[in-house]
Scaffold this active site. Structure first.
Site, PDB file in Angstrom:
ATOM      1  N   GLU A  15      39.460 130.652 -19.212  1.00 23.53           N
ATOM      2  CA  GLU A  15      39.767 129.375 -19.806  1.00 23.53           C
ATOM      3  C   GLU A  15      39.501 129.747 -21.517  1.00 23.53           C
ATOM      4  O   GLU A  15      38.793 128.978 -22.478  1.00 23.53           O
ATOM      5  CB  GLU A  15      38.399 128.979 -19.990  1.00 23.53           C
ATOM      6  CG  GLU A  15      36.736 128.767 -19.531  1.00 23.53           C
ATOM      7  CD  GLU A  15      36.243 127.650 -18.862  1.00 23.53           C
ATOM      8  OE1 GLU A  15      36.699 126.536 -19.151  1.00 23.53           O
ATOM      9  OE2 GLU A  15      35.116 128.029 -18.919  1.00 23.53           O
TER      10      GLU A  15
ATOM     11  N   CYS B 222      42.330 124.098 -12.840  1.00 24.98           N
ATOM     12  CA  CYS B 222      41.849 123.901 -12.285  1.00 24.98           C
ATOM     13  C   CYS B 222      41.442 122.518 -14.069  1.00 24.98           C
ATOM     14  O   CYS B 222      40.663 121.215 -14.258  1.00 24.98           O
ATOM     15  CB  CYS B 222      40.326 123.657 -12.653  1.00 24.98           C
ATOM     16  SG  CYS B 222      39.619 124.654 -13.573  1.00 24.98           S
TER      17      CYS B 222
ATOM     18  N   ASP C 261      39.242 124.152 -21.838  1.00 24.40           N
ATOM     19  CA  ASP C 261      38.544 125.171 -22.823  1.00 24.40           C
ATOM     20  C   ASP C 261      40.471 125.623 -23.035  1.00 24.40           C
ATOM     21  O   ASP C 261      40.081 126.702 -24.743  1.00 24.40           O
ATOM     22  CB  ASP C 261      37.752 125.561 -22.616  1.00 24.40           C
ATOM     23  CG  ASP C 261      36.211 124.773 -22.132  1.00 24.40           C
ATOM     24  OD1 ASP C 261      36.694 124.124 -23.702  1.00 24.40           O
ATOM     25  OD2 ASP C 261      36.028 124.633 -21.446  1.00 24.40           O
TER      26      ASP C 261
ATOM     27  N   HIS D 208      24.818 103.825  -2.332  1.00 22.45           N
ATOM     28  CA  HIS D 208      26.044 103.846  -1.291  1.00 22.45           C
ATOM     29  C   HIS D 208      26.545 102.882  -1.337  1.00 22.45           C
ATOM     30  O   HIS D 208      28.005 102.418  -0.068  1.00 22.45           O
ATOM     31  CB  HIS D 208      24.825 103.459   0.267  1.00 22.45           C
ATOM     32  CG  HIS D 208      24.668 104.119   0.738  1.00 22.45           C
ATOM     33  ND1 HIS D 208      23.154 105.145  -0.019  1.00 22.45           N
ATOM     34  CD2 HIS D 208      24.852 105.748   1.228  1.00 22.45           C
ATOM     35  CE1 HIS D 208      22.480 106.324   0.505  1.00 22.45           C
ATOM     36  NE2 HIS D 208      23.726 106.993   1.672  1.00 22.45           N
TER      37      HIS D 208
END
Ligand code: PEP
Ligand code: MG
Length: 538
Positions: A428, A499, A452, A187
């Site tokens: 990819e 991405c 990739d 936390h």
């Protein structure tokens, strides 16, 4: 001057006096009760008192900090009713011990059980269990609640901080956190990320009194705690800090702004995450959504695969946090550099060209189905898109769609109706890019994984340092495959994002906009920087 290394969970630089927070943990002695029945009643009364206190804290936190921060008190209330915890307490009460000792023992036993787990998230729950036990003990022994005292803004150093301690802190007075224990999911880490202040966990130092009040630097870039830095170093750090703060401030102004160029072209900027807690950083950075949740991180560092319930809880948590913003979750991409022993995968000569990602999922439908069930069940909590890694053929997509449809149908028959879910594939591999005209007609979106795609296009292992120059995502061949993919996606009327790491490459942002890429998904810390680049483009 002394320097200690830790694990940075939030970037930034803080300079200030160190404040050692030492918690007085109560440990009751092993004493037998004269009236065991009365001890049982005392325990249940104290537990009820603790629950009422937690309900109050929940309401306070909800008003002050919102649902997400408040939830921890609700979780604690539930933990107090947890069967394992109660069983431990009742076992000691049955042996005739006093309630305080039973609570002390149960707290330690259950916390040790959590601490021994491989999974980082579960490990961090040990602190929660200790926290609730201390609360019940305080109620039993009528002890006052703990408060952290600090007059001026300080660097708070602690062995570990319990969730309720962190939430009760006067946030105005905390410049940074440094803890000896803790993990990226603790936390303290979550709070530091949501407060946007530097924080180190797992720091190799001991809380010796001699440190109290000394001037320190917490460097969240290098993961260092520097005690009493020399004048020259301090002035260098202070100027770095000033530059960083000026930049953050400038970036803050971009929150809520559009990712729009001067001539009006727009693009979505989403965040890449690897666990539930990272969604806080994505929100803090004002990401438009999650473009890649690498779900395999839920499977790593543990003894067995996460259950459907564990996965459901994680996916639901991210979807709820993102409050209707799109969340793209990638199915398990295990293999190559990401290994989990319990899958018992053979050693391979060429792991990157081996048994990984969707290849494993299509072979091991039991594993795949558990994940898809969890995903579809979670889909009602937000805007979910599922994407599949390492695709090389149409046949794979056809098979995936069949399995996904079967999972969906089974859930509907069980009375659980999933929400609308987009299904997409990662581009990819060169094969996927070359087939992208056909693939585009079979899916709802593409997300280009340039990490990739680069290694497979250039036949250069992305992990091999000696090939860094060759494994260049700017290579014309890679850029051509990206272009081809974007064109094919749009010709079929679907959206396409990037991405891989290249999405955050500011030198290519203009090029991606020209191509018409719909979304760039980048680490949370890069979201606002990229927005700035977009807004400065003609
Ligand atoms: C990629 O390959 O670009 C990608 C985003 O996936 P990962 O880096 O997890 O392989
Ligand atoms: Mg990849």
């Amino acid at each position: 001057m002394e320097t200690y290394c830790g694990k940075s969970v939030m970037q930034g630089i803080a300079v200030g006096r160190i404040y050692l927070h030492k918690r007085a943990d109560y440990h009751a002695a092993a004493q037998k009760a004269s009236d065991p029945e009365a001890e049982r009643a005392r325990f249940f009364a104290a537990a009820e008192e603790a629950k009422a206190e937690l309900a109050r804290l929940y309401e306070e936190a909800l008003a002050d900090m919102g649902e997400e921060q408040a939830q921890i008190f609700e979780i604690h209330r539930m933990l107090l009713e947890d069967e394992i915890y109660l069983k431990e307490v009742l076992a000691k009460l049955t042996e005739g011990y006093q309630a305080a000792y039973a609570v002390s023992c149960a707290g330690e036993a259950v916390a040790a059980m959590f601490a021994g787990m491989e999974d980082e998230y579960m490990k961090s729950r040990a602190a929660d269990i200790r926290d609730i036990s201390q609360r019940v003990l305080r109620a039993l022994l009528k002890l006052p609640d703990e408060e952290i005292q600090s007059e001026e803004p300080v660097i708070l150093a602690a062995e570990d901080l319990t969730p309720s301690e962190t939430l009760k802190l006067d946030k105005e007075k905390i410049l940074a956190f440094v803890t000896v224990k803790g993990s990226v999911n603790s936390h303290t880490a979550i709070l530091a990320r949501s407060m946007g202040i530097p924080a180190l966990v797992n720091t190799e130092f001991s809380l010796s009194e001699s440190l109290q009040g000394k001037t320190c630097v917490v460097d969240g870039f290098t993961g260092r705690l520097i005690v009493e830095p020399g004048e020259e170093l301090l002035s260098r750090i202070l100027s770095q800090k000033a530059a960083w703060e000026a930049d953050i401030l400038a970036l803050e102004q971009l929150k809520g702004q559009e990712n729009r160029t001067k001539s009006g072209k727009t693009i979505n900027i989403y965040a890449n995450i690897g666990n539930v807690a990272d969604a806080d950083a994505a929100l803090l950075a004002d990401a438009g959504g999650i473009g890649l949740f690498r779900s395999e991180f839920l499977y790593l560092g543990r003894e067995s695969a996460p259950t459907e319930e564990e996965q459901f809880a994680a996916y639901r948590a991210v979807l709820k946090k993102m409050e209707g913003r799109k969340v793209v979750i990638r199915t398990l991409d295990i293999g190559a550099d990401k290994r989990a022993d319990y899958f018992q995968l053979d050693e391979e000569e060429n792991p990157a060209l081996g048994y990984r990602g969707i290849r494993i999922c299509l072979d091991r439908e039991d594993i795949f189905t558990v994940q898809l069930r969890a995903l579809y069940r979670a889909s009602t909590y937000g805007k979910l898109a599922i994407m599949f890694p390492m695709i090389v053929s149409m046949e794979e997509v056809v098979r995936i769609r069949q399995i996904a449809a079967d999972v969906r149908k089974a859930l509907v028959e069980e009375g659980c109706v999933p929400g609308e879910v987009e299904l997409g594939v990662m581009i990819e591999t060169p094969a996927a890019a070359l087939l992208s005209d056909r693939l585009a007609r079979a899916v709802d979106f593409f997300s280009i994984g340039t990490n990739d795609l680069t290694q497979y296009t250039l036949a250069a292992d992305r992990e091999n340092r000696r090939l860094e120059k060759i494994c260049d995502a700017h290579h014309e061949a890679v850029l051509r495959l990206i272009e081809m993919t974007v064109e094919n996606a749009h010709a079929a009327g679907i959206w396409v994002g990037i991405c891989g790491e290249l999405a955050a490459d500011e030198t290519l942002t203009e090029h991606f906009l020209e191509l018409g890429v719909d979304e760039l998904s980048v680490p949370p810390s890069a979201v606002l920087r990229l927005r700035r680049v977009v807004r400065e483009l003609p």
